[in-house]
Motif scaffolding. Structure first.
Motif, PDB file in Angstrom:
ATOM      1  N   GLU A  62      44.080 -19.174  -7.189  1.00 51.73           N
ATOM      2  CA  GLU A  62      42.997 -19.082  -6.204  1.00 51.73           C
ATOM      3  C   GLU A  62      42.670 -20.440  -5.585  1.00 51.73           C
ATOM      4  O   GLU A  62      41.836 -20.531  -4.677  1.00 51.73           O
ATOM      5  CB  GLU A  62      41.735 -18.506  -6.863  1.00 51.73           C
ATOM      6  CG  GLU A  62      41.916 -17.109  -7.438  1.00 51.73           C
ATOM      7  CD  GLU A  62      42.310 -16.103  -6.361  1.00 51.73           C
ATOM      8  OE1 GLU A  62      41.719 -16.150  -5.266  1.00 51.73           O
ATOM      9  OE2 GLU A  62      43.210 -15.289  -6.632  1.00 51.73           O
ATOM     10  N   THR A  63      43.303 -21.495  -6.078  1.00 50.65           N
ATOM     11  CA  THR A  63      43.041 -22.835  -5.554  1.00 50.65           C
ATOM     12  C   THR A  63      43.493 -22.915  -4.096  1.00 50.65           C
ATOM     13  O   THR A  63      44.630 -22.554  -3.776  1.00 50.65           O
ATOM     14  CB  THR A  63      43.803 -23.890  -6.376  1.00 50.65           C
ATOM     15  OG1 THR A  63      43.399 -23.797  -7.747  1.00 50.65           O
ATOM     16  CG2 THR A  63      43.514 -25.295  -5.854  1.00 50.65           C
ATOM     17  N   PRO A  64      42.625 -23.396  -3.187  1.00 51.42           N
ATOM     18  CA  PRO A  64      43.037 -23.521  -1.783  1.00 51.42           C
ATOM     19  C   PRO A  64      44.112 -24.585  -1.611  1.00 51.42           C
ATOM     20  O   PRO A  64      44.150 -25.566  -2.351  1.00 51.42           O
ATOM     21  CB  PRO A  64      41.739 -23.906  -1.065  1.00 51.42           C
ATOM     22  CG  PRO A  64      40.858 -24.488  -2.117  1.00 51.42           C
ATOM     23  CD  PRO A  64      41.224 -23.785  -3.393  1.00 51.42           C
ATOM     24  N   ASN A  65      44.975 -24.366  -0.628  1.00 54.53           N
ATOM     25  CA  ASN A  65      46.022 -25.349  -0.375  1.00 54.53           C
ATOM     26  C   ASN A  65      45.549 -26.401   0.628  1.00 54.53           C
ATOM     27  O   ASN A  65      44.416 -26.356   1.114  1.00 54.53           O
ATOM     28  CB  ASN A  65      47.315 -24.668   0.083  1.00 54.53           C
ATOM     29  CG  ASN A  65      47.150 -23.888   1.386  1.00 54.53           C
ATOM     30  OD1 ASN A  65      46.307 -24.226   2.218  1.00 54.53           O
ATOM     31  ND2 ASN A  65      47.962 -22.857   1.565  1.00 54.53           N
ATOM     32  N   VAL A  66      46.419 -27.344   0.941  1.00 50.31           N
ATOM     33  CA  VAL A  66      46.056 -28.452   1.822  1.00 50.31           C
ATOM     34  C   VAL A  66      45.600 -27.955   3.182  1.00 50.31           C
ATOM     35  O   VAL A  66      44.576 -28.403   3.720  1.00 50.31           O
ATOM     36  CB  VAL A  66      47.249 -29.422   1.967  1.00 50.31           C
ATOM     37  CG1 VAL A  66      47.014 -30.421   3.099  1.00 50.31           C
ATOM     38  CG2 VAL A  66      47.505 -30.164   0.658  1.00 50.31           C
ATOM     39  N   GLY A  67      46.344 -27.012   3.763  1.00 52.29           N
ATOM     40  CA  GLY A  67      45.988 -26.509   5.082  1.00 52.29           C
ATOM     41  C   GLY A  67      44.629 -25.847   5.101  1.00 52.29           C
ATOM     42  O   GLY A  67      43.833 -26.049   6.034  1.00 52.29           O
ATOM     43  N   GLU A  68      44.328 -25.058   4.068  1.00 58.97           N
ATOM     44  CA  GLU A  68      43.032 -24.380   3.998  1.00 58.97           C
ATOM     45  C   GLU A  68      41.901 -25.389   3.841  1.00 58.97           C
ATOM     46  O   GLU A  68      40.825 -25.247   4.463  1.00 58.97           O
ATOM     47  CB  GLU A  68      43.046 -23.385   2.841  1.00 58.97           C
ATOM     48  CG  GLU A  68      43.989 -22.205   3.070  1.00 58.97           C
ATOM     49  CD  GLU A  68      44.264 -21.415   1.807  1.00 58.97           C
ATOM     50  OE1 GLU A  68      44.684 -20.255   1.917  1.00 58.97           O
ATOM     51  OE2 GLU A  68      44.079 -21.965   0.693  1.00 58.97           O
ATOM     52  N   LEU A  69      42.107 -26.415   3.019  1.00 61.34           N
ATOM     53  CA  LEU A  69      41.069 -27.429   2.831  1.00 61.34           C
ATOM     54  C   LEU A  69      40.830 -28.225   4.105  1.00 61.34           C
ATOM     55  O   LEU A  69      39.678 -28.544   4.461  1.00 61.34           O
ATOM     56  CB  LEU A  69      41.467 -28.373   1.695  1.00 61.34           C
ATOM     57  CG  LEU A  69      41.434 -27.773   0.281  1.00 61.34           C
ATOM     58  CD1 LEU A  69      42.055 -28.738  -0.708  1.00 61.34           C
ATOM     59  CD2 LEU A  69      40.003 -27.439  -0.130  1.00 61.34           C
ATOM     60  N   LEU A  70      41.907 -28.563   4.825  1.00 64.90           N
ATOM     61  CA  LEU A  70      41.748 -29.325   6.068  1.00 64.90           C
ATOM     62  C   LEU A  70      41.064 -28.482   7.145  1.00 64.90           C
ATOM     63  O   LEU A  70      40.220 -28.986   7.897  1.00 64.90           O
ATOM     64  CB  LEU A  70      43.102 -29.812   6.552  1.00 64.90           C
ATOM     65  CG  LEU A  70      43.724 -30.957   5.758  1.00 64.90           C
ATOM     66  CD1 LEU A  70      45.100 -31.299   6.305  1.00 64.90           C
ATOM     67  CD2 LEU A  70      42.829 -32.194   5.790  1.00 64.90           C
ATOM     68  N   GLU A  71      41.418 -27.205   7.238  1.00 66.76           N
ATOM     69  CA  GLU A  71      40.785 -26.348   8.246  1.00 66.76           C
ATOM     70  C   GLU A  71      39.302 -26.167   7.940  1.00 66.76           C
ATOM     71  O   GLU A  71      38.454 -26.173   8.849  1.00 66.76           O
ATOM     72  CB  GLU A  71      41.493 -24.992   8.294  1.00 66.76           C
ATOM     73  CG  GLU A  71      41.015 -24.085   9.419  1.00 66.76           C
ATOM     74  CD  GLU A  71      41.270 -24.651  10.809  1.00 66.76           C
ATOM     75  OE1 GLU A  71      40.524 -24.289  11.749  1.00 66.76           O
ATOM     76  OE2 GLU A  71      42.199 -25.469  10.971  1.00 66.76           O
ATOM     77  N   LYS A  72      38.971 -26.042   6.654  1.00 67.20           N
ATOM     78  CA  LYS A  72      37.560 -25.942   6.272  1.00 67.20           C
ATOM     79  C   LYS A  72      36.812 -27.219   6.642  1.00 67.20           C
ATOM     80  O   LYS A  72      35.702 -27.161   7.191  1.00 67.20           O
ATOM     81  CB  LYS A  72      37.444 -25.690   4.766  1.00 67.20           C
ATOM     82  CG  LYS A  72      36.002 -25.590   4.265  1.00 67.20           C
ATOM     83  CD  LYS A  72      35.973 -25.340   2.758  1.00 67.20           C
ATOM     84  CE  LYS A  72      34.530 -25.275   2.260  1.00 67.20           C
ATOM     85  NZ  LYS A  72      34.472 -25.041   0.790  1.00 67.20           N
ATOM     86  N   ALA A  73      37.410 -28.380   6.354  1.00 64.99           N
ATOM     87  CA  ALA A  73      36.762 -29.650   6.701  1.00 64.99           C
ATOM     88  C   ALA A  73      36.597 -29.782   8.205  1.00 64.99           C
ATOM     89  O   ALA A  73      35.573 -30.273   8.691  1.00 64.99           O
ATOM     90  CB  ALA A  73      37.609 -30.813   6.162  1.00 64.99           C
ATOM     91  N   TYR A  74      37.589 -29.328   8.957  1.00 63.60           N
ATOM     92  CA  TYR A  74      37.522 -29.398  10.420  1.00 63.60           C
ATOM     93  C   TYR A  74      36.357 -28.564  10.944  1.00 63.60           C
ATOM     94  O   TYR A  74      35.576 -29.015  11.794  1.00 63.60           O
ATOM     95  CB  TYR A  74      38.845 -28.896  11.008  1.00 63.60           C
ATOM     96  CG  TYR A  74      38.858 -28.773  12.510  1.00 63.60           C
ATOM     97  CD1 TYR A  74      39.194 -29.856  13.313  1.00 63.60           C
ATOM     98  CD2 TYR A  74      38.526 -27.562  13.124  1.00 63.60           C
ATOM     99  CE1 TYR A  74      39.194 -29.743  14.696  1.00 63.60           C
ATOM    100  CE2 TYR A  74      38.529 -27.435  14.503  1.00 63.60           C
ATOM    101  CZ  TYR A  74      38.862 -28.533  15.289  1.00 63.60           C
ATOM    102  OH  TYR A  74      38.853 -28.412  16.656  1.00 63.60           O
ATOM    103  N   ARG A  75      36.199 -27.341  10.450  1.00 66.71           N
ATOM    104  CA  ARG A  75      35.158 -26.441  10.962  1.00 66.71           C
ATOM    105  C   ARG A  75      33.762 -26.882  10.533  1.00 66.71           C
ATOM    106  O   ARG A  75      32.795 -26.709  11.289  1.00 66.71           O
ATOM    107  CB  ARG A  75      35.440 -25.008  10.516  1.00 66.71           C
ATOM    108  CG  ARG A  75      36.727 -24.449  11.127  1.00 66.71           C
ATOM    109  CD  ARG A  75      36.919 -22.973  10.838  1.00 66.71           C
ATOM    110  NE  ARG A  75      38.130 -22.467  11.464  1.00 66.71           N
ATOM    111  CZ  ARG A  75      38.239 -22.136  12.747  1.00 66.71           C
ATOM    112  NH1 ARG A  75      37.183 -22.261  13.540  1.00 66.71           N
ATOM    113  NH2 ARG A  75      39.379 -21.680  13.228  1.00 66.71           N
ATOM    114  N   LEU A  76      33.658 -27.447   9.330  1.00 72.31           N
ATOM    115  CA  LEU A  76      32.352 -27.918   8.868  1.00 72.31           C
ATOM    116  C   LEU A  76      31.884 -29.149   9.637  1.00 72.31           C
ATOM    117  O   LEU A  76      30.683 -29.426   9.712  1.00 72.31           O
ATOM    118  CB  LEU A  76      32.407 -28.245   7.373  1.00 72.31           C
ATOM    119  CG  LEU A  76      32.479 -27.058   6.411  1.00 72.31           C
ATOM    120  CD1 LEU A  76      32.668 -27.552   4.979  1.00 72.31           C
ATOM    121  CD2 LEU A  76      31.209 -26.207   6.512  1.00 72.31           C
TER     122      LEU A  76
END
Length: 448
Positions: A62-76
């Protein structure tokens, strides 16, 4: 007007204290800080252990990958605009992020982690960005590109950038001012040219003759291996899912050779060394011989490890317990991360001797996490040398060290390798970091 400021000083001079005070005084949602430790992953990751990067079956699916973490940081960080998407694409291109997006953060190399942290932080559109040693772990091409990016940012955006640098020849030409910290004293700001003019040249060697002779005259052990081939790898391939890290690699290291191992970020250098040290579980499925012992034929890896001194970014990250420096060094005698067997007085004396050799004679009882990042690296280097190993595995050993300590460590390496039955493999992205004793080179190419 936006500007780039370089904060410089010797290891332990007070650079981190200065930045911590600055952050308290300037508390702001638009201030971002990338610490040295961020290049090895977040300190809050308490589940981390030394071999986790190569034991991917232990990672929670369930750990998010690099792309998911970067997209989350971008949207926040703000509104989704064409300008911000253009910056995202620029950063992805600059740092070659596309191949990393489906990887877990825990599996990234130290250089890839640095790129991830920089990308994530720049998405936040900070007004003040503070970065500690941002160029370490990056290959030469990426270092040059990062310097150009920082210059572009201050020219085109409302952002001030502070670079906290131990390696002062990393100061970019685009800096507006340099602030030097000397023994916690803050010197008046000056230009890069003024700072360089007043610097004293580092001597060609900093070890004294007494220290050099002391290393050369260390007693030899009775249980050393005496083999011609120290490392022999035959058609070694390493894959994770559909990603190939190493393909059909053949490599033989003979007794007394000193190898420089190089390659782009993500080319498999640390993975290759993890096979030698048996920290990678795939090593047991590979055709590897170490000190004439075929991997998996009965010789305990702990018997093998007794003859290997090792330091790496992964090791630095794994030390999250605030043990006294001397206990960190003593753990090298037992090949443990942390110390679970109490050393005797003779072993403690050896630990003190090596701490003295690395210039840490007043740091025996200082808690590891209270030391500066450079001092921590010196402690881990003392840990690598403390058992007088036959094989030195040095993965980015000079991370975070100032120019004087870099010269000291190179002196120690060069002197140590003059002794009989000593072999070394060293990884670095800086050509000038390589000691003069290098005899062979191997360059790894990132697999497609």
């Amino acid at each position: 007007m936006s500007k780039i400021t370089a904060i410089v000083g010797r290891n332990g001079s007070g650079k981190t204290l200065y930045i911590e005070k600055l952050r308290r005084d300037m508390a702001s949602d638009r201030l971002r800080y990338i610490a040295f430790s961020d290049s090895y992953g977040p300190a809050v990751d308490k589940a981390y252990y030394l071999q986790l990067r190569w034991n991917q079956h232990d990672i929670d699916p369930e750990t998010p990958n690099v792309g998911e973490l970067l997209e989350k940081a971008y949207r926040l960080a703000g509104e989704d605009t064409p300008e911000r998407r253009a910056l995202q694409r620029h950063l992805y291109d600059l740092f070659h992020m596309e191949p990393l997006l489906d990887k877990y953060v825990i599996t990234l190399s130290s250089g890839e982690l640095r790129k991830f942290q920089l990308t994530k932080t720049l998405f936040a559109n900070p007004r003040l960005l503070i970065m500690e040693n941002p160029f370490i772990g990056l290959d030469a091409e990426t270092r040059d590109q990062l310097k150009e990016l920082l210059k572009m940012l201050v020219e085109r955006q409302e952002i001030d950038i502070m670079l906290v640098l131990s390696k002062t020849d990393d100061i970019p030409d685009s800096v507006s001012e340099v602030i030097e910290i000397r023994d916690t004293h803050i010197m008046a700001p000056c230009t890069k040219e003024q700072y360089e003019f007043r610097q004293v040249n580092i001597p060609e060697h900093v070890l004294t003759k007494h220290e050099t002779d002391a290393i050369l005259n260390l007693p030899y052990k009775d249980n050393d291996y005496h083999t011609d081939e120290v490392i022999n790898m035959r058609n070694v391939s390493i894959r994770y899912g559909d990603r190939t890290i190493l393909r059909d690699l053949n490599w033989t290291v003979h007794n007394g050779e000193r190898w420089a191992l190089s390659g782009q970020n993500g080319s498999g250098k640390s993975t290759l060394l993890s096979l030698v040290c048996a920290d990678n579980p795939q090593s047991y499925a590979c055709d590897i011989t170490l000190f004439d012992h075929q991997r998996g034929t009965g010789e305990s890896i702990w018997d093998i490890k007794k003859h290997i001194g090792y330091v790496s970014p992964e090791m630095h990250r794994s030390y999250q317990r605030d043990l006294p420096a001397i206990r960190i060094v003593a753990s090298g005698l037992k090949d443990s991360v942390g110390l679970y067997v109490k050393p005797n007085q003779e072993e403690y004396a050896i630990c003190k001797w090596w701490l003295d050799m690395f210039g840490l004679e007043d740091k025996y009882d200082r808690p590891f996490l209270k030391l500066s990042s450079g001092e921590q690296r010196l402690v881990l280097l003392a840990r690598a040398f403390v058992k007088d190993p036959q094989l030195l595995i040095l993965d980015e050993p000079l991370h975070g060290l100032d120019l004087w300590n870099r010269r000291r460590v190179k002196d120690i390496i060069e002197t140590f390798c003059q002794r009989k039955n000593k072999t070394m493999v060293m990884v670095t992205h800086y050509e000038e970091e390589l000691p003069s004793v290098i005899t062979h080179r191997k360059y790894l190419t990132r697999q497609k």
